[in-house]
Structure formats: structure tokens, C-alpha cells
Design a protein around this motif. Sequence first.
Motif, PDB file in Angstrom:
ATOM      1  N   ALA A 165       0.822  -1.211   0.000  1.00 20.73           N
ATOM      2  CA  ALA A 165       0.000   0.000   0.000  1.00 20.73           C
ATOM      3  C   ALA A 165       0.855   1.259   0.000  1.00 20.73           C
ATOM      4  CB  ALA A 165      -0.937  -0.002   1.205  1.00 20.73           C
ATOM      5  N   GLU A 166       2.126   1.129   0.357  1.00 22.53           N
ATOM      6  CA  GLU A 166       3.033   2.277   0.390  1.00 22.53           C
ATOM      7  C   GLU A 166       4.457   1.795   0.160  1.00 22.53           C
ATOM      8  OE1 GLU A 166       3.871   3.407   4.792  1.00 22.53           O
ATOM      9  OE2 GLU A 166       1.808   2.687   4.691  1.00 22.53           O
ATOM     10  N   LEU A 167       5.334   2.716  -0.122  1.00 20.25           N
ATOM     11  CA  LEU A 167       6.739   2.378  -0.307  1.00 20.25           C
ATOM     12  C   LEU A 167       7.412   2.192   1.044  1.00 20.25           C
ATOM     13  CD1 LEU A 167       7.720   4.891  -3.120  1.00 20.25           C
ATOM     14  CD2 LEU A 167       7.192   2.456  -3.354  1.00 20.25           C
ATOM     15  N   ALA A 168       8.367   1.279   1.077  1.00 13.13           N
ATOM     16  CA  ALA A 168       9.147   1.044   2.296  1.00 13.13           C
ATOM     17  C   ALA A 168      10.524   0.553   1.884  1.00 13.13           C
ATOM     18  CB  ALA A 168       8.458   0.019   3.184  1.00 13.13           C
ATOM     19  N   THR A 169      11.420   0.489   2.843  1.00  9.11           N
ATOM     20  CA  THR A 169      12.748  -0.031   2.552  1.00  9.11           C
ATOM     21  C   THR A 169      12.665  -1.536   2.300  1.00  9.11           C
ATOM     22  OG1 THR A 169      13.173  -0.402   4.898  1.00  9.11           O
ATOM     23  CG2 THR A 169      13.870   1.715   3.987  1.00  9.11           C
ATOM     24  N   VAL A 170      13.635  -2.053   1.593  1.00 14.36           N
ATOM     25  CA  VAL A 170      13.665  -3.487   1.304  1.00 14.36           C
ATOM     26  C   VAL A 170      13.657  -4.252   2.624  1.00 14.36           C
ATOM     27  CG1 VAL A 170      15.025  -5.361   0.292  1.00 14.36           C
ATOM     28  CG2 VAL A 170      14.845  -3.173  -0.878  1.00 14.36           C
ATOM     29  N   GLY A 171      12.749  -5.199   2.715  1.00 17.33           N
ATOM     30  CA  GLY A 171      12.619  -6.002   3.927  1.00 17.33           C
ATOM     31  C   GLY A 171      11.616  -5.443   4.922  1.00 17.33           C
ATOM     32  N   GLY A 172      11.247  -4.172   4.754  1.00 17.11           N
ATOM     33  CA  GLY A 172      10.258  -3.583   5.643  1.00 17.11           C
ATOM     34  C   GLY A 172       8.873  -4.155   5.377  1.00 17.11           C
ATOM     35  N   ARG A 173       7.995  -4.021   6.333  1.00 17.45           N
ATOM     36  CA  ARG A 173       6.614  -4.501   6.177  1.00 17.45           C
ATOM     37  C   ARG A 173       5.656  -3.322   6.123  1.00 17.45           C
ATOM     38  NH1 ARG A 173       6.102  -9.441  10.533  1.00 17.45           N
ATOM     39  NH2 ARG A 173       7.939 -10.591   9.836  1.00 17.45           N
ATOM     40  N   VAL A 174       4.717  -3.411   5.191  1.00 20.41           N
ATOM     41  CA  VAL A 174       3.686  -2.384   5.038  1.00 20.41           C
ATOM     42  C   VAL A 174       2.348  -3.079   4.794  1.00 20.41           C
ATOM     43  CG1 VAL A 174       5.280  -0.659   4.112  1.00 20.41           C
ATOM     44  CG2 VAL A 174       4.074  -2.173   2.555  1.00 20.41           C
ATOM     45  N   ALA A 175       1.294  -2.318   4.927  1.00 16.64           N
ATOM     46  CA  ALA A 175      -0.035  -2.870   4.646  1.00 16.64           C
ATOM     47  C   ALA A 175      -0.088  -3.361   3.208  1.00 16.64           C
ATOM     48  CB  ALA A 175      -1.104  -1.803   4.875  1.00 16.64           C
ATOM     49  N   ALA A 176      -0.781  -4.464   3.005  1.00 11.90           N
ATOM     50  CA  ALA A 176      -1.009  -4.986   1.659  1.00 11.90           C
ATOM     51  C   ALA A 176      -2.349  -4.451   1.175  1.00 11.90           C
ATOM     52  CB  ALA A 176      -1.031  -6.509   1.677  1.00 11.90           C
ATOM     53  N   GLU A 177      -2.469  -4.257  -0.131  1.00 15.43           N
ATOM     54  CA  GLU A 177      -3.740  -3.829  -0.698  1.00 15.43           C
ATOM     55  C   GLU A 177      -4.015  -4.592  -1.987  1.00 15.43           C
ATOM     56  OE1 GLU A 177      -3.601   0.381  -1.487  1.00 15.43           O
ATOM     57  OE2 GLU A 177      -2.310   0.130  -3.233  1.00 15.43           O
ATOM     58  N   LEU A 178      -5.288  -4.677  -2.327  1.00 16.05           N
ATOM     59  CA  LEU A 178      -5.681  -5.308  -3.579  1.00 16.05           C
ATOM     60  C   LEU A 178      -5.445  -4.351  -4.736  1.00 16.05           C
ATOM     61  CD1 LEU A 178      -9.133  -6.885  -2.646  1.00 16.05           C
ATOM     62  CD2 LEU A 178      -6.930  -8.048  -2.800  1.00 16.05           C
ATOM     63  N   THR A 179      -5.079  -4.902  -5.859  1.00 16.76           N
ATOM     64  CA  THR A 179      -5.022  -4.130  -7.091  1.00 16.76           C
ATOM     65  C   THR A 179      -6.412  -4.220  -7.737  1.00 16.76           C
ATOM     66  OG1 THR A 179      -4.413  -6.052  -8.391  1.00 16.76           O
ATOM     67  CG2 THR A 179      -2.597  -4.755  -7.438  1.00 16.76           C
ATOM     68  N   GLU A 180      -6.576  -3.595  -8.873  1.00 19.01           N
ATOM     69  CA  GLU A 180      -7.848  -3.714  -9.589  1.00 19.01           C
ATOM     70  C   GLU A 180      -8.122  -5.171  -9.949  1.00 19.01           C
ATOM     71  OE1 GLU A 180      -8.345  -1.026 -12.876  1.00 19.01           O
ATOM     72  OE2 GLU A 180      -7.658   0.679 -11.690  1.00 19.01           O
ATOM     73  N   ALA A 181      -7.084  -5.903 -10.318  1.00 16.19           N
ATOM     74  CA  ALA A 181      -7.255  -7.324 -10.656  1.00 16.19           C
ATOM     75  C   ALA A 181      -7.711  -8.115  -9.426  1.00 16.19           C
ATOM     76  CB  ALA A 181      -5.959  -7.900 -11.204  1.00 16.19           C
ATOM     77  N   GLY A 182      -7.149  -7.813  -8.263  1.00 17.96           N
ATOM     78  CA  GLY A 182      -7.552  -8.488  -7.033  1.00 17.96           C
ATOM     79  C   GLY A 182      -8.991  -8.184  -6.667  1.00 17.96           C
ATOM     80  N   GLN A 183      -9.391  -6.924  -6.825  1.00 19.40           N
ATOM     81  CA  GLN A 183     -10.780  -6.542  -6.547  1.00 19.40           C
ATOM     82  C   GLN A 183     -11.724  -7.243  -7.509  1.00 19.40           C
ATOM     83  OE1 GLN A 183     -10.763  -2.265  -6.765  1.00 19.40           O
ATOM     84  NE2 GLN A 183      -9.407  -2.058  -5.008  1.00 19.40           N
ATOM     85  N   ALA A 184     -11.343  -7.321  -8.765  1.00 19.28           N
ATOM     86  CA  ALA A 184     -12.181  -7.990  -9.769  1.00 19.28           C
ATOM     87  C   ALA A 184     -12.327  -9.471  -9.455  1.00 19.28           C
ATOM     88  CB  ALA A 184     -11.602  -7.793 -11.158  1.00 19.28           C
ATOM     89  N   ALA A 185     -11.239 -10.119  -9.013  1.00 19.24           N
ATOM     90  CA  ALA A 185     -11.308 -11.535  -8.669  1.00 19.24           C
ATOM     91  C   ALA A 185     -12.295 -11.776  -7.537  1.00 19.24           C
ATOM     92  CB  ALA A 185      -9.906 -12.055  -8.295  1.00 19.24           C
ATOM     93  N   LEU A 186     -12.294 -10.903  -6.541  1.00 19.24           N
ATOM     94  CA  LEU A 186     -13.240 -11.059  -5.429  1.00 19.24           C
ATOM     95  C   LEU A 186     -14.669 -10.811  -5.879  1.00 19.24           C
ATOM     96  CD1 LEU A 186     -11.424  -9.499  -2.345  1.00 19.24           C
ATOM     97  CD2 LEU A 186     -11.817 -11.912  -2.862  1.00 19.24           C
ATOM     98  N   LYS A 187     -14.882  -9.856  -6.750  1.00 17.56           N
ATOM     99  CA  LYS A 187     -16.243  -9.571  -7.235  1.00 17.56           C
ATOM    100  C   LYS A 187     -16.795 -10.728  -8.043  1.00 17.56           C
ATOM    101  CE  LYS A 187     -15.863  -4.572  -7.320  1.00 17.56           C
ATOM    102  NZ  LYS A 187     -15.758  -3.375  -8.158  1.00 17.56           N
ATOM    103  N   ILE A 188     -15.969 -11.341  -8.860  1.00 16.49           N
ATOM    104  CA  ILE A 188     -16.412 -12.469  -9.688  1.00 16.49           C
ATOM    105  C   ILE A 188     -16.878 -13.619  -8.813  1.00 16.49           C
ATOM    106  CG2 ILE A 188     -15.626 -14.269 -11.275  1.00 16.49           C
ATOM    107  CD1 ILE A 188     -13.871 -12.088 -12.570  1.00 16.49           C
ATOM    108  N   THR A 189     -16.116 -13.936  -7.779  1.00 14.09           N
ATOM    109  CA  THR A 189     -16.473 -15.069  -6.925  1.00 14.09           C
ATOM    110  C   THR A 189     -17.630 -14.731  -6.013  1.00 14.09           C
ATOM    111  OG1 THR A 189     -14.787 -14.478  -5.307  1.00 14.09           O
ATOM    112  CG2 THR A 189     -14.176 -16.082  -6.996  1.00 14.09           C
ATOM    113  N   ALA A 190     -17.835 -13.455  -5.692  1.00 14.50           N
ATOM    114  CA  ALA A 190     -18.960 -13.063  -4.840  1.00 14.50           C
ATOM    115  C   ALA A 190     -20.273 -13.269  -5.569  1.00 14.50           C
ATOM    116  CB  ALA A 190     -18.805 -11.615  -4.398  1.00 14.50           C
ATOM    117  N   VAL A 191     -20.258 -13.148  -6.885  1.00 15.72           N
ATOM    118  CA  VAL A 191     -21.466 -13.308  -7.686  1.00 15.72           C
ATOM    119  C   VAL A 191     -21.801 -14.776  -7.886  1.00 15.72           C
ATOM    120  CG1 VAL A 191     -22.468 -12.887  -9.971  1.00 15.72           C
ATOM    121  CG2 VAL A 191     -21.100 -11.120  -8.853  1.00 15.72           C
ATOM    122  N   ALA A 192     -20.755 -15.590  -8.009  1.00 11.42           N
ATOM    123  CA  ALA A 192     -20.951 -17.024  -8.298  1.00 11.42           C
ATOM    124  C   ALA A 192     -21.572 -17.772  -7.157  1.00 11.42           C
ATOM    125  CB  ALA A 192     -19.624 -17.656  -8.669  1.00 11.42           C
TER     126      ALA A 192
END
Length: 85
Positions: A58-85
Motif C-alpha cells: 500500500a506504500e513504499l518502504a525499505t527493502v525487507g520492511g513490512r507495510v499494509a497490503a492492498e488489492l489491485t484492480e485485478a484483485g478486486q475484480a477476482a473477489l467480485k467475480i467469486t462473490a457473484v458465483a
Amino acid sequence: MSAGVELSHRAMAMLRAVAARRAVMSCSCEPDLFIDGFACCDQMTAHALARSGYIRPAELATVGGRVAAELTEAGQAALKITAVA
């Protein structure tokens, strides 16, 4: 994982955790995923989700650092497809 490839139940669970803001990821060429503070049990799938463009830091960090993960548009689309099925 690429276009036209069905995501496993485990991969979808990882995407749901990211969507629920329960996941952080390390910043590296093969980012590791941590859910609820624990290392994800299937880092190969986590790497594939990042490499295939379903999740990203979700943001830039130094190599090895940990930051929040976020979905991309592809990730959001994958969840929407399965929510409908």
C-alpha cells in the motif's frame, strides 16, 4: 497465476484477508504475506499473487520492511467475480 487461470480457495482467502485489511507484506522481489500478524502458510501462493498483480504494498518502504497490503484492480475484480458465483 495469470489471466484465465482459476485462483485456488487458499488464494481467494488471502485476497479476502487483504481486502479486510488484515494483511501486511514485506517489500522485496518476492514479498512475504503476513495475516493477523502471522506468516502466511503458503508463501508460494502469496508470491504468485504479488507477481501476477493481485496484491501490492500500500506504500513504499525499505527493502525487507513490512507495510499494509492492498488489492489491485485485478484483485478486486477476482473477489467480485467469486462473490457473484
